[in-house]
Design a protein around this motif. Structure first.
Motif, mmCIF file in Angstrom:
data_model
loop_
_atom_site.group_PDB
_atom_site.id
_atom_site.type_symbol
_atom_site.label_atom_id
_atom_site.label_comp_id
_atom_site.label_asym_id
_atom_site.label_seq_id
_atom_site.Cartn_x
_atom_site.Cartn_y
_atom_site.Cartn_z
ATOM 1 N N GLY A 14 0.801 -1.236 0.000
ATOM 2 C CA GLY A 14 0.000 0.000 0.000
ATOM 3 C C GLY A 14 0.829 1.279 0.000
ATOM 4 O O GLY A 14 0.300 2.353 0.300
ATOM 5 N N LYS A 15 2.100 1.193 -0.372
ATOM 6 C CA LYS A 15 2.965 2.385 -0.396
ATOM 7 C C LYS A 15 2.398 3.459 -1.333
ATOM 8 O O LYS A 15 2.250 4.614 -0.957
ATOM 9 C CB LYS A 15 4.394 2.015 -0.887
ATOM 10 C CG LYS A 15 5.165 1.097 0.022
ATOM 11 C CD LYS A 15 6.545 0.793 -0.531
ATOM 12 C CE LYS A 15 6.553 -0.121 -1.740
ATOM 13 N NZ LYS A 15 6.085 -1.494 -1.480
ATOM 14 N N THR A 16 2.113 3.019 -2.566
ATOM 15 C CA THR A 16 1.668 3.985 -3.578
ATOM 16 C C THR A 16 0.277 4.537 -3.247
ATOM 17 O O THR A 16 0.043 5.743 -3.349
ATOM 18 C CB THR A 16 1.686 3.318 -4.968
ATOM 19 O OG1 THR A 16 3.017 2.844 -5.194
ATOM 20 C CG2 THR A 16 1.296 4.271 -6.066
ATOM 21 N N SER A 17 -0.615 3.668 -2.807
ATOM 22 C CA SER A 17 -1.971 4.129 -2.454
ATOM 23 C C SER A 17 -1.913 5.091 -1.285
ATOM 24 O O SER A 17 -2.650 6.087 -1.253
ATOM 25 C CB SER A 17 -2.862 2.941 -2.065
ATOM 26 O OG SER A 17 -2.796 1.941 -3.034
ATOM 27 N N LEU A 38 9.662 7.270 -7.342
ATOM 28 C CA LEU A 38 11.006 6.702 -7.579
ATOM 29 C C LEU A 38 10.942 5.239 -7.972
ATOM 30 O O LEU A 38 11.965 4.555 -7.979
ATOM 31 C CB LEU A 38 11.852 6.821 -6.297
ATOM 32 C CG LEU A 38 12.491 8.159 -5.955
ATOM 33 C CD1 LEU A 38 13.520 7.967 -4.853
ATOM 34 C CD2 LEU A 38 13.156 8.794 -7.173
ATOM 35 N N ASP A 39 9.728 4.758 -8.271
ATOM 36 C CA ASP A 39 9.575 3.337 -8.552
ATOM 37 C C ASP A 39 9.490 3.106 -10.060
ATOM 38 O O ASP A 39 8.630 3.695 -10.727
ATOM 39 C CB ASP A 39 8.290 2.838 -7.867
ATOM 40 C CG ASP A 39 8.153 1.326 -7.916
ATOM 41 O OD1 ASP A 39 8.918 0.676 -8.655
ATOM 42 O OD2 ASP A 39 7.265 0.798 -7.230
ATOM 43 N N PRO A 40 10.392 2.232 -10.626
ATOM 44 C CA PRO A 40 10.293 1.956 -12.065
ATOM 45 C C PRO A 40 8.957 1.326 -12.470
ATOM 46 O O PRO A 40 8.621 1.317 -13.652
ATOM 47 C CB PRO A 40 11.460 0.988 -12.331
ATOM 48 C CG PRO A 40 11.995 0.588 -11.020
ATOM 49 C CD PRO A 40 11.509 1.557 -9.979
ATOM 50 N N THR A 42 6.309 2.708 -11.917
ATOM 51 C CA THR A 42 5.576 3.941 -12.280
ATOM 52 C C THR A 42 4.093 3.953 -11.887
ATOM 53 O O THR A 42 3.285 4.636 -12.506
ATOM 54 C CB THR A 42 5.669 4.256 -13.806
ATOM 55 O OG1 THR A 42 5.127 3.165 -14.524
ATOM 56 C CG2 THR A 42 7.065 4.523 -14.257
ATOM 57 N N SER A 43 3.714 3.186 -10.873
ATOM 58 C CA SER A 43 2.293 3.124 -10.478
ATOM 59 C C SER A 43 1.777 4.485 -10.037
ATOM 60 O O SER A 43 0.654 4.867 -10.385
ATOM 61 C CB SER A 43 2.079 2.142 -9.334
ATOM 62 O OG SER A 43 2.839 1.001 -9.491
ATOM 63 N N LEU A 44 2.578 5.209 -9.263
ATOM 64 C CA LEU A 44 2.117 6.520 -8.786
ATOM 65 C C LEU A 44 1.926 7.464 -9.980
ATOM 66 O O LEU A 44 0.909 8.141 -10.105
ATOM 67 C CB LEU A 44 3.118 7.108 -7.781
ATOM 68 C CG LEU A 44 2.680 8.418 -7.139
ATOM 69 C CD1 LEU A 44 1.546 8.188 -6.135
ATOM 70 C CD2 LEU A 44 3.839 9.126 -6.448
ATOM 71 N N ILE A 155 7.938 10.735 -0.976
ATOM 72 C CA ILE A 155 8.671 9.960 -1.977
ATOM 73 C C ILE A 155 8.175 8.512 -1.969
ATOM 74 O O ILE A 155 8.298 7.812 -0.963
ATOM 75 C CB ILE A 155 10.191 9.968 -1.695
ATOM 76 C CG1 ILE A 155 10.712 11.406 -1.537
ATOM 77 C CG2 ILE A 155 10.932 9.236 -2.804
ATOM 78 C CD1 ILE A 155 12.214 11.485 -1.214
ATOM 79 N N ASP A 156 7.591 8.094 -3.095
ATOM 80 C CA ASP A 156 7.098 6.720 -3.214
ATOM 81 C C ASP A 156 8.264 5.836 -3.675
ATOM 82 O O ASP A 156 8.698 5.918 -4.826
ATOM 83 C CB ASP A 156 5.944 6.676 -4.235
ATOM 84 C CG ASP A 156 5.278 5.310 -4.302
ATOM 85 O OD1 ASP A 156 5.379 4.544 -3.330
ATOM 86 O OD2 ASP A 156 4.656 5.006 -5.350
ATOM 87 N N CYS A 157 8.782 5.011 -2.771
ATOM 88 C CA CYS A 157 9.967 4.202 -3.084
ATOM 89 C C CYS A 157 9.585 2.849 -3.673
ATOM 90 O O CYS A 157 8.507 2.322 -3.405
ATOM 91 C CB CYS A 157 10.778 3.976 -1.809
ATOM 92 S SG CYS A 157 11.507 5.476 -1.151
HETATM 93 MG MG LIG Z 1 4.008 1.122 -5.274
#
Ligand SMILES: [Mg+2]
Ligand SMILES: Nc1ncnc2c1ncn2[C@@H]1O[C@H](COP(=O)(O)OP(=O)(O)OP(=O)(O)O)[C@@H](O)[C@H]1O
Length: 308
Positions: A14-17, A38-40, A42-44, A155-157
């Motif tokens: 649930g990081k991105t959400s 910052l996540d490849p 790219t969900s965010l 920052i979404d890691c």
């Molecule tokens: Mg994520």
């Protein structure tokens, strides 16, 4: 401007959400928020920008990938020039705070590998200097953004501990750890915090020992663990979930938020396509209470801890 890295090794916790909805909740309450993907995966990014628009307007030279590739070139890109205000979100906020984003790129995974090649050096002193110079890249980049422009940067890691994640840890003031109430998600938390502490110690040791150049030491604080996807029974977390929450609360040196996000499969099932975090859809349909159950309390605890 407080910088917060949202991190957990475990995927799908649930990081991105949390990043998008906490960001939107804070913006709805008048705060100015910048999100950095910052996540490849790219969900965010794709929660706010459609893949077609991203391909046409961002992929070439307006993502964190192009910025990272340019930082030690003769003409580095200005990090602030990557900031984008999604129009639909701006409309949904109806003149309240601000919710901006710096987009990621699917090719970021290769950048991480290329960055690793910059870590060598002929002497131990050179290796240490390279370590610091590389890992402080994002910290330096964020320091170029006008600190009055935002109250908080989220920052979404990615779910790993590679160089780009380490850059986020070095760059941030606080670390926020979302976790699901299950065995595997809670098992890694202890390990994550130990790795964070190890990285901070290495960085500061190297910074203190560096000769000829002065580097500031860093001190990111673990803000705490936020449980996502909690199911309730009888007015509180169901027993199995309460067990995992208590387990984390019992870990030495790790704090857990008293508030938590409730699980709601229907709400989150179609969230990404809308281009606006679900919490704003709820507010725009006239509700004064967040549709993401628990989010208001989490945001309130978050603001209290950060003093914003
Ligand atoms: Mg994520
Ligand atoms: N409170 C919730 N209730 C139900 N489903 C949720 C909730 N929060 C998130 N989800 C769903 O869980 C899935 C994983 O969430 P998310 O993508 O935010 O996790 P993540 O930690 O960012 O994943 P990754 O490690 O892949 O980046 C998504 O399908 C999302 O819609």
């Amino acid at each position: 401007m407080k910088i917060v890295s949202v991190i957990n090794y475990k995927g799908g916790v649930g990081k991105t959400s949390l990043t998008s909805n906490l960001g939107a909740e804070l913006a709805w309450r008048g705060k100015k928020v910048l999100m950095l993907d910052l996540d490849p995966q790219t969900s965010l990014t794709f929660s706010f920008i459609s893949p077609d628009v991203w391909e046409e307007k961002f992929s070439e030279d307006r993502t964190i990938k192009s910025w990272l590739e340019s930082f030690d070139s003769p003409s580095p890109i200005d990090l602030a020039s990557l900031i984008y205000t999604p129009e639909r979100v701006e409309t949904a906020l109806r003149g309240r705070g601000k919710l901006d984003i710096i987009s990621s790129h699917l090719g970021l995974i290769n950048v991480d590998l290329e960055l690793a090649t910059k870590l060598g050096g002929g002497t131990i002193a050179q290796v240490k200097k390279n370590f610091i110079n590389l890992h402080k890249t994002l910290k330096v980049g964020l320091s170029t953004i006008d600190s009055d422009a935002y109250d908080v940067v989220l920052i979404d890691c990615p779910p790993n501990f590679n160089i780009i994640t380490k850059m986020a840890i070095i760059a941030c003031d606080y670390i926020l750890v979302p976790a699901r109430p299950d065995f595997l998600s809670t098992m890694g938390i202890d390990y994550l915090i130990r790795n964070v502490n190890g990285l901070v110690k290495d960085y500061n040791d190297f910074a203190n020992m560096a000769q000829g150049e002065k580097f500031d030491s860093i001190d990111p604080k673990v803000l705490g663990v936020v449980f996502t996807m909690i199911q309730e029974y009888g007015g509180g977390p169901m027993q199995a979930h309460a067990q995992f929450m208590n387990r984390v609360k019992g870990m030495t040196g790790i704090s857990a938020f008293p508030s938590y996000i409730k699980r709601n499969d229907t709400l989150f099932a179609d969230a990404p396509e809308l281009g606006v975090p679900v919490v704003l859809n709820g507010y725009n349909s006239g509700s004064h209470q967040s549709v993401v159950d628990g989010l208001e309390n989490v945001a309130s605890d978050f603001r209290k801890y950060l003093g914003i």
